[in-house]
Design a protein around this motif. Structure first.
Motif, PDB file in Angstrom:
ATOM      1  N   SER A   1      62.187  49.770 -16.397  1.00 18.98           N
ATOM      2  CA  SER A   1      61.444  50.968 -16.810  1.00 18.98           C
ATOM      3  C   SER A   1      61.503  51.153 -18.318  1.00 18.98           C
ATOM      4  O   SER A   1      60.569  51.677 -18.928  1.00 18.98           O
ATOM      5  CB  SER A   1      61.992  52.209 -16.108  1.00 18.98           C
ATOM      6  OG  SER A   1      61.730  52.130 -14.724  1.00 18.98           O
TER       7      SER A   1
ATOM      8  N   GLN B   1      56.985  55.316 -12.912  1.00 17.91           N
ATOM      9  CA  GLN B   1      57.863  55.270 -11.739  1.00 17.91           C
ATOM     10  C   GLN B   1      58.030  56.677 -11.178  1.00 17.91           C
ATOM     11  O   GLN B   1      58.033  56.876  -9.964  1.00 17.91           O
ATOM     12  CB  GLN B   1      59.229  54.684 -12.128  1.00 17.91           C
ATOM     13  CG  GLN B   1      60.207  54.598 -10.959  1.00 17.91           C
ATOM     14  CD  GLN B   1      61.505  53.863 -11.311  1.00 17.91           C
ATOM     15  OE1 GLN B   1      61.715  53.417 -12.443  1.00 17.91           O
ATOM     16  NE2 GLN B   1      62.381  53.745 -10.318  1.00 17.91           N
TER      17      GLN B   1
ATOM     18  N   ASP C   1      54.956  50.585 -12.667  1.00 19.61           N
ATOM     19  CA  ASP C   1      56.406  50.663 -12.507  1.00 19.61           C
ATOM     20  C   ASP C   1      56.751  51.197 -11.114  1.00 19.61           C
ATOM     21  O   ASP C   1      56.655  52.399 -10.862  1.00 19.61           O
ATOM     22  CB  ASP C   1      57.004  51.560 -13.599  1.00 19.61           C
ATOM     23  CG  ASP C   1      58.527  51.457 -13.647  1.00 19.61           C
ATOM     24  OD1 ASP C   1      59.114  50.732 -12.808  1.00 19.61           O
ATOM     25  OD2 ASP C   1      59.128  52.115 -14.524  1.00 19.61           O
ATOM     26  N   GLU C   2      57.135  50.299 -10.244  1.00 20.61           N
ATOM     27  CA  GLU C   2      57.523  50.648  -8.872  1.00 20.61           C
ATOM     28  C   GLU C   2      56.485  51.528  -8.182  1.00 20.61           C
ATOM     29  O   GLU C   2      56.813  52.521  -7.557  1.00 20.61           O
ATOM     30  CB  GLU C   2      58.893  51.322  -8.844  1.00 20.61           C
ATOM     31  CG  GLU C   2      59.994  50.366  -9.272  1.00 20.61           C
ATOM     32  CD  GLU C   2      61.386  50.867  -8.872  1.00 20.61           C
ATOM     33  OE1 GLU C   2      61.490  51.626  -7.904  1.00 20.61           O
ATOM     34  OE2 GLU C   2      62.346  50.478  -9.547  1.00 20.61           O
TER      35      GLU C   2
END
Ligand SMILES: Nc1ncnc2c1ncn2[C@@H]1O[C@H](COP(=O)(O)OP(=O)(O)OP(=O)(O)O)[C@@H](O)[C@H]1O
Ligand SMILES: [Mg+2]
Lengths: 442, 250
Positions: B41, B85, B170-171
């Motif tokens: 991240s 995220q 991000d995720e």
């Protein structure tokens, strides 16, 4: 004026708290005003006794008054037309209108209500004894100054059960330098009547001096009053606004105060809930810029049982501006089952901006629900970064967050056209127009 | 498209990225996997221009421009997109107004006039259908009260609206149910094109069944320690990260 219990506000002031140098300034002001008009009535006696506000007078602690100690002149302009200003500041608003310019009634620009059961006249045109002093005039030097010097204002009486078909706009415009404007509005709304009031203050860029407006509002049982108050004064005007609102049983009053601009503004809003089952709503926002100063002092005095009051003030302070919020809530011993809510949120945009915020709850009844919250913060950095990561510029992102912060309060104006005009003026002042207009969902 | 060389970044006294190298060519999809706290991240944030991080070394070249010289707004307007995220809630700002400001920001950068209301709404309709974003969510405040999965879908919706040249996800798969995962992946796949690149950060090989990457990298302790093709993800799923720490780094 009804009421049995002695208001607590007065007790604070009863201690002699005279600051000789400031007192002398106050006397000099009275002398300066005497050339324009002489103070009359009992209030001139109060002026001698009351302390001229200074830093150790509790309700004026953070409110600098030095801007008042100057000279004043007779106004040169007496009509809105001569001032080159619109009589109605809200485009497209279908409202009755009473217009004052530099403290004087402008008959030409006014459009007084013609409605059965409604009497609305400028005070100067009626031969009646001036209203009795309320609590404020006995406790506050500037309020007493209003009572002793105001010879104009609106007197409004709405009979029982009458529903006024349009809002009534009270517009005051200050034009020119060094004016000293005093207005005193007396409003009586009889039981079960309904009225929407708009109180709008403007001034021109070159304006200076003081505006001191007192509004007494007596609301009888079951009556409903909405007051949308907008302050948009250019120039160097110092604006004092006092409201004394007395509510009888089961009446509803909402006051909405938006300060768009003003060099120096003090709002002193006082509710007294005298009968059971009253509902009071007081909301406000202020967005001072540069070195503007905005002060909101509010008092809600719960004197009877089963009343609710709800208060929300949101402030966003730019530049080196400063603000004051003081929210007093009294719940008297008999005022059981009171429900009082107060919220005050502030954002300091720069590190030069300041706010003095103080909730003051004094609760003497045991079966009550009271809550309050007060926040002072900066912009939400996470939200700012999120917006910027979407390609939104920093200042626009900030404008967006500002709008969100005061959105609830903005939406709460009683008159839709007022809300739209206020939003438009704020957008112009703060450069929001690029994104602000809402889209219909397809 | 993107060329990251010896990138070093820290927050306060703590160094998190310790000389990271990665080159992504137009049209490629790269996946980054790695243990919690390894700096994935952080890499995404540094690329997006979050000022909390100090870049202490290295360079990032984005379409022949120095990315690190631009502020976050400019990066986005130049075609970089980060799907967070943890998407941020902005109470009081409607999703739709937020997106219009974003779209107009990009248009301004491109020398175009603000988008017309009607065109904008058509665009919203088209892109929302891509990720099956519920119409009601468009009018609510940005992410406020959205479920975890709705937030992630909203990120992809925003990406589709802005049509970036390079997107970092991000995720985006975490918190999605199986159907939503497929929908989001289809949304991404629909946007794959020879001149658009993706960097997909994930913990789960499953996502890569849907979004098939050209390369898979393993980030450990602020560096890419191993790169391979999509089979590397399968191996990681099976064996975890310990063998890398032991075999590759040691
Ligand atoms: N704002 C911060 N302040 C202090 N430490 C931070 C901050 N942000 C990240 N870190 C630290 O940097 C390291 C890397 O964090 P990062 O969020 O990049 O990891 P990650 O690889 O994304 O992990 P995950 O898989 O759990 O999402 C962690 O040890 C984390 O605690
Ligand atoms: Mg992470």
């Amino acid at each position: 004026m009804t009421g049995t219990a002695e208001p607590i506000v007065m007790d604070l002031q009863r201690k002699p708290n005279i600051h000789p140098a400031t007192q002398a300034k106050g006397e000099a002001l009275l002398a300066a005003l005497a050339d324009l008009r002489t103070g009359t009535g009992l209030a001139t006696e109060y002026l001698k006794e009351l302390p001229v506000p200074h830093r150790r007078v509790e309700r004026w602690k953070h409110t600098p008054v030095s801007g008042f100690w100057t000279t004043y002149e007779a106004p040169k302009v007496q009509t809105i037309q001569a001032a080159g200003c619109e009589a109605c500041p809200v485009p497209g608003l279908h409202a009755y209108r009473i217009v004052f310019v530099n403290g004087m009634f402008d008959a030409e620009a006014s459009d007084l209500p013609v409605h059965s059961g409604v009497r609305c006249e400028p005070v100067s045109m009626i031969a009646s004894a001036p209203a009795e002093a309320g609590n404020l005039e006995k406790s506050d030097w500037f309020a007493a100054l209003n009572q002793s010097h105001a010879t104009e204002g609106m007197k409004l009486h709405v009979d029982k059960g009458v529903v006024l078909d349009r809002p009534l706009l009270v517009h005051h415009h200050t034009h020119g330098q060094k004016s000293a404007n005093f207005l005193r509005h007396e409003i009586q709304v009889e039981s079960n009547a309904q009225v929407q009031l708009i109180h709008w203050s403007t001034s021109n860029e070159a304006a200076s001096g003081m505006v001191n407006i007192m509004m007494q509002l007596d609301v009888a049982s079951g009556a409903t009053v909405a007051l949308d108050k907008v302050q948009d004064e250019a120039g160097q005007v110092h604006h004092l606004a006092f409201e004394q609102i007395n509510q009888a049983q089961a009446s509803q009053v909402r006051v909405h105060t938006g300060t768009i601009q003003g060099k120096w503004v003090r709002n002193d809003l006082n509710f007294r809930l005298d009968g059971e089952g009253c509902d009071a709503v007081l909301n406000g926002f202020f967005l001072p810029k540069d070195n503007e100063f905005v002060d909101n002092h509010t008092t809600v005095d719960h004197c009877a049982a089963h009343c609710t009051s709800s208060e929300q003030y949101q402030g966003i302070l730019y530049g080196s501006s400063s603000g004051v919020f003081n929210g007093k809530v009294f719940v008297r011993p008999h005022a059981q089952q009171t429900n009082a809510y107060q919220q005050n949120g502030n954002i300091l945009v720069t590190d030069k901006a300041t706010i003095n915020a103080k909730p003051e709850l004094e609760i003497y009844a045991d079966d009550v629900k009271c809550s309050h919250g007060c926040t002072i913060g900066q912009f939400d950095e996470e939200a700012l970064f999120y917006a910027r990561s979407r390609g939104i510029g920093e200042s626009e992102a900030k404008a967006m967050l500002v709008h969100a912060f005061i959105g609830d309060v903005l939406d709460g104006f009683a008159v839709q056209e007022v809300r739209m005009e206020v939003e438009h003026r704020l957008a112009t002042k703060h450069g929001w127009d690029t994104w602000n207009d809402t889209l219909e969902s397809a | 498209m993107v060329n990251i060389k010896e990138l070093k970044a820290s927050i306060g006294e703590t160094q998190i990225l310790k000389g990271l190298n990665l080159e992504i060519k137009p049209g490629e999809v790269h996946a980054i996997m790695g243990p919690n706290g390894s700096g994935k991240s952080t890499l995404a944030s540094v690329l997006a221009g979050r000022e909390d991080y100090d870049v202490t070394g290295g360079s990032v070249d984005f379409e022949s421009r120095d990315l690190l010289e631009m502020d976050a707004t400019e990066r986005a307007r130049s075609g970089l997109f980060l799907a967070f995220q943890y998407p941020v809630e902005i109470p009081g700002v409607s999703n739709i107004n937020f997106m219009r400001a974003a779209v107009n920001g990009k248009r301004e950068h491109e020398g175009l006039d603000p988008i017309k209301g009607k065109d904008f709404l058509n665009l919203v309709k088209e892109k929302a259908s891509l990720v099956e974003l519920d119409g009601r969510l468009r009018n609510r405040s940005v992410n406020e009260g959205f479920s975890g999965g709705e937030k992630k879908r909203n990120e992809i919706f925003q990406m589709a609206m802005l049509e970036p040249r390079f997107a970092v996800l991000d995720e985006t798969d975490s918190g999605l149910d199986i159907d939503a995962l497929r929908i989001v992946a289809n949304g991404v796949n629909a946007m794959r094109s020879p001149d658009r690149s993706f960097l997909v950060i994930t913990h789960y090989q499953r996502l890569l069944d849907y979004i098939v990457p050209d390369f898979v990298h393993v980030l450990v302790d602020g560096k890419i320690v191993l790169s391979g093709d999509k089979d590397l993800a399968l191996k990681l799923e099976e064996k975890g990260y310990d063998w890398i720490k032991e075999d590759v780094i040691a």
